[in-house]
Design a protein around this motif. Sequence first.
Motif, PDB file in Angstrom:
ATOM      1  N   ALA A 150      -6.050   2.583  -8.773  1.00  0.00           N
ATOM      2  CA  ALA A 150      -5.531   1.816  -7.632  1.00  0.00           C
ATOM      3  C   ALA A 150      -4.487   0.784  -8.052  1.00  0.00           C
ATOM      4  N   ASP A 266      -1.115  -4.090  -5.156  1.00  0.00           N
ATOM      5  CA  ASP A 266      -2.068  -2.994  -5.329  1.00  0.00           C
ATOM      6  C   ASP A 266      -3.510  -3.452  -5.131  1.00  0.00           C
ATOM      7  N   THR A 269      -3.989  -4.365  -1.295  1.00  0.00           N
ATOM      8  CA  THR A 269      -4.080  -3.270  -0.312  1.00  0.00           C
ATOM      9  C   THR A 269      -5.529  -2.788  -0.260  1.00  0.00           C
TER      10      THR A 269
HETATM   11 MG    MG Z   1      -2.936   0.779  -4.951  1.00  0.00          MG
END
Ligand code: MG
Length: 323
Positions: A150, A266, A269
């Motif tokens: 992620a 990142d 989110t």
């Molecule tokens: Mg991400």
Amino acid sequence: MPEDAGSYRYSAVMMGSPILLKLFQPDETLARRVFQLIKQLENLLTVNRSPSQVMAINQAAGRHAVSVSLPVYQLIKLAREASLIPGGCFNFAIGPLVKRWKIGFQGHSVPPADDIARLLPLINPRDIELDDATQSVFLRHVGMEIDLGAIAKGWIADRVQDYLRQQGVDQALINLGGNVQTLGSPPHAHRWNWRVGLQKPFASRETLIGTIDVAAMSVVTSGVYERFFLLNGHHYHHILDPATGYPLDNELLSVTVVSRRSVDGDIFTTLLYGMGIGRGCQMLQGYTDIEAVFVTRDLRVICSSRRLFDFTLTDKQYRMASD
Ligand code: MG
Ligand code: ADP
């Protein structure tokens, strides 16, 4: 003038995604070095093939600690801190579940509920021990696995930005398949400068809901339409809820984060996915340089605030709303 005026575009396919570098001076050598850097950094973090530093940690789970290089250690430390934020659903210990579901890879399936129940105790981020003195990481139990999927792209986008700056580049854009990092603003731009598309969920990549205009900012989107599979009319996507072990199921189709560092984008989110719009916007009030755009299943677009960017809605099916 459009932002593209006078730009030179270099592209490659890496990390399973199209990568784009935009410069304002032609420089094939620099572009090649940037792509090499991306490859090297990816090799440090991947959990899909050896040798990588993260794989080495995972392979020693339940047995011994593994020392890693400083940048990888710092990223893991950041990931651990983010995984402990209450109410968020970012969890870098999620590896065993990601491997079991294989969403976005060959052989995906819905695991039996027993399997999920058996894996849940192996994803506790508190069971990942860090030691600053030796820069080492230890997973307490056999079967535990770190997954930086992620945040790898965000971290790499930031390293590319550092590298470009070292090379004297102040105006550029790098898009690592959904993670956009911008340096400065384009030479001929007016107002907010770089224009980044907000992709329309479940439409082709080029179809947009609207556009986000920013300067010197990262724009990161995570969406349930990115990697998923359908089974018996059910949609299983790649962002897992660490509390249940199943894909997150809420009103959101995508979350986009505008921030200075792409790695923060990142992390946020995924965090904000878990929090939802109300709590997410509340949390963002405590951060002056992070903002979000939420897209919901009932076709609403919600901006947490608009200090760092400008948003223009272009799709007629969606409407702007407040939380
Ligand atoms: Mg991400
Ligand atoms: P992409 O940009 O590739 O669409 P994201 O940034 O949304 O990906 O991250 C999705 C990836 O993160 C998954 O493929 C998996 O490797 C990992 N992941 C899934 N669920 C979580 C979670 N709850 N916390 C942290 N990482 C996760």
